[in-house]
Design a protein around this motif. Structure first.
Motif, PDB file in Angstrom:
ATOM      1  N   ASP A 120       4.112   2.951  -2.149  1.00  0.00           N
ATOM      2  CA  ASP A 120       3.766   3.422  -0.803  1.00  0.00           C
ATOM      3  C   ASP A 120       2.465   4.227  -0.851  1.00  0.00           C
ATOM      4  O   ASP A 120       1.586   4.067   0.014  1.00  0.00           O
ATOM      5  N   ASP A 121       2.317   5.081  -1.866  1.00  0.00           N
ATOM      6  CA  ASP A 121       1.080   5.861  -2.021  1.00  0.00           C
ATOM      7  C   ASP A 121      -0.119   4.944  -2.251  1.00  0.00           C
ATOM      8  O   ASP A 121      -1.208   5.149  -1.688  1.00  0.00           O
ATOM      9  N   LEU A 122       0.068   3.912  -3.090  1.00  0.00           N
ATOM     10  CA  LEU A 122      -1.029   2.979  -3.348  1.00  0.00           C
ATOM     11  C   LEU A 122      -1.367   2.172  -2.100  1.00  0.00           C
ATOM     12  O   LEU A 122      -2.522   1.777  -1.907  1.00  0.00           O
ATOM     13  N   GLY A 123      -0.382   1.942  -1.246  1.00  0.00           N
ATOM     14  CA  GLY A 123      -0.663   1.308   0.035  1.00  0.00           C
ATOM     15  C   GLY A 123      -1.562   2.179   0.896  1.00  0.00           C
ATOM     16  O   GLY A 123      -2.454   1.672   1.596  1.00  0.00           O
ATOM     17  N   ARG A 124      -1.376   3.494   0.838  1.00  0.00           N
ATOM     18  CA  ARG A 124      -2.253   4.416   1.569  1.00  0.00           C
ATOM     19  C   ARG A 124      -3.684   4.333   1.036  1.00  0.00           C
ATOM     20  O   ARG A 124      -4.641   4.363   1.812  1.00  0.00           O
ATOM     21  N   VAL A 125      -3.801   4.202  -0.292  1.00  0.00           N
ATOM     22  CA  VAL A 125      -5.134   4.072  -0.896  1.00  0.00           C
ATOM     23  C   VAL A 125      -5.777   2.762  -0.450  1.00  0.00           C
ATOM     24  O   VAL A 125      -6.963   2.718  -0.102  1.00  0.00           O
ATOM     25  N   ALA A 126      -4.999   1.681  -0.458  1.00  0.00           N
ATOM     26  CA  ALA A 126      -5.517   0.387  -0.026  1.00  0.00           C
ATOM     27  C   ALA A 126      -5.991   0.443   1.419  1.00  0.00           C
ATOM     28  O   ALA A 126      -7.055  -0.089   1.762  1.00  0.00           O
ATOM     29  N   ALA A 127      -5.227   1.090   2.273  1.00  0.00           N
ATOM     30  CA  ALA A 127      -5.607   1.202   3.679  1.00  0.00           C
ATOM     31  C   ALA A 127      -6.902   1.998   3.829  1.00  0.00           C
ATOM     32  O   ALA A 127      -7.772   1.642   4.632  1.00  0.00           O
ATOM     33  N   ALA A 128      -7.035   3.061   3.050  1.00  0.00           N
ATOM     34  CA  ALA A 128      -8.247   3.879   3.124  1.00  0.00           C
ATOM     35  C   ALA A 128      -9.473   3.105   2.660  1.00  0.00           C
ATOM     36  O   ALA A 128     -10.596   3.398   3.073  1.00  0.00           O
ATOM     37  N   SER A 129      -9.260   2.099   1.821  1.00  0.00           N
ATOM     38  CA  SER A 129     -10.364   1.299   1.310  1.00  0.00           C
ATOM     39  C   SER A 129     -10.652   0.097   2.196  1.00  0.00           C
ATOM     40  O   SER A 129     -11.782  -0.114   2.638  1.00  0.00           O
ATOM     41  N   VAL A 130      -9.621  -0.700   2.476  1.00  0.00           N
ATOM     42  CA  VAL A 130      -9.806  -1.939   3.239  1.00  0.00           C
ATOM     43  C   VAL A 130     -10.107  -1.649   4.701  1.00  0.00           C
ATOM     44  O   VAL A 130     -10.982  -2.281   5.307  1.00  0.00           O
ATOM     45  N   ASP A 131      -9.394  -0.692   5.276  1.00  0.00           N
ATOM     46  CA  ASP A 131      -9.587  -0.367   6.694  1.00  0.00           C
ATOM     47  C   ASP A 131     -10.602   0.754   6.901  1.00  0.00           C
ATOM     48  O   ASP A 131     -11.024   1.005   8.024  1.00  0.00           O
ATOM     49  N   GLY A 132     -10.958   1.438   5.837  1.00  0.00           N
ATOM     50  CA  GLY A 132     -11.936   2.510   5.921  1.00  0.00           C
ATOM     51  C   GLY A 132     -13.149   2.181   5.078  1.00  0.00           C
ATOM     52  O   GLY A 132     -13.564   1.026   4.997  1.00  0.00           O
ATOM     53  N   ASP A 133     -13.685   3.189   4.420  1.00  0.00           N
ATOM     54  CA  ASP A 133     -14.887   2.957   3.613  1.00  0.00           C
ATOM     55  C   ASP A 133     -14.789   3.616   2.245  1.00  0.00           C
ATOM     56  O   ASP A 133     -15.799   3.932   1.621  1.00  0.00           O
TER      57      ASP A 133
END
Length: 239
Positions: A77-90
């Motif tokens: 779940d934590d790594l999903g937050r990292v993925a979101a910050a990268s793929v959906d963010g910058d």
């Protein structure tokens, strides 16, 4: 001062320390610039705050495990937050080994056991798309890298760009968007560093215990300069 976050997912203290030392050495960063957060020991929390880039290390966990502990579920779940910050963010993120499966699953790809690889060096080949990739463009068309995994990505997520393959594992590296990369191979260790890691994990099912000497010999013969250049290119570009 640049700040790169290494997320370590290794319950074994020796392996966690060795991974930090290997990333530190390969990246060219100093200890003030490379911050380690042991995700198996502490939730992600606000660890992403103020960092310029993130490297996700390997793990004895597997995405395909049928029964997952509460710890593994929290980590994914934590790594999903990292993925979101990268793929959906910058936020620039490099996922490695276990991380490639987490990222692929998070984005709707598939992971299975069809293309696992034994511990040691394999020859990788870049795809045509790698010529335009910010990290892979300067790598040789074929090069050796260290692997050792029981599972792999069998179907890329939608929109992912395949960058490297090996004969025994079709998905060795891919990119999503402009800030997110994932490698099945380990970009950071020298042969000696991977030998030390193999000794830590000799009872984890990657190889038979009585094969350790043969595994060490196989690792020692590896020429893995290119993957370490990849890690340095990631750090130099974003940090």
């Amino acid at each position: 001062m640049s700040r790169v976050l290494l997320l370590t997912i290794r319950p074994e203290d020796d392996a966690a320390a060795d991974e930090y030392a290997a990333v530190l050495d390969a990246s060219g960063l100093d200890r003030a610039s490379l911050v380690q957060h042991r995700l198996e020991s502490s939730p992600l929390g606000d660890a992403l705050r103020g960092v310029d880039a993130v490297v996700i290390g390997g793990s004895p966990f597997n995405v395909t495990e049928v029964e997952k502990s509460e710890l593994q579920l929290r980590i994914e779940d934590d790594l999903g937050r990292v993925a979101a910050a990268s793929v959906d963010g910058d936020l620039p993120v490099l996922f490695t080994c276990y991380g490639i499966g987490v990222l692929a699953s998070y984005l709707g790809g598939a992971v299975d056991h069809e293309h696992g690889e034994p511990v040691g060096p394999v020859q990788l080949t870049l795809t045509a798309a790698a010529a335009d990739d910010p990290l892979a463009a300067d790598l040789p068309g074929t090069f050796e890298a260290f692997v050792g995994h029981k599972e792999s990505v069998s179907r890329l997520p939608e929109g992912a760009v395949l960058l490297a393959s090996s004969p025994s594992c079709p998905v060795q590296m891919f990119r999503v968007g402009t800030h997110t990369w994932a490698t099945q191979f380990h970009p950071e260790p020298t042969p000696q560093q991977l030998i030390e890691r193999a000794r830590v994990y000799q009872n984890h099912g990657y190889f038979a215990v009585d094969e350790l000497t043969a595994v060490e010999d196989r690792i020692a013969a590896g020429d893995v300069d290119a993957p370490r250049r990849l890690l340095r290119a990631f750090v130099e570009r974003f940090a």
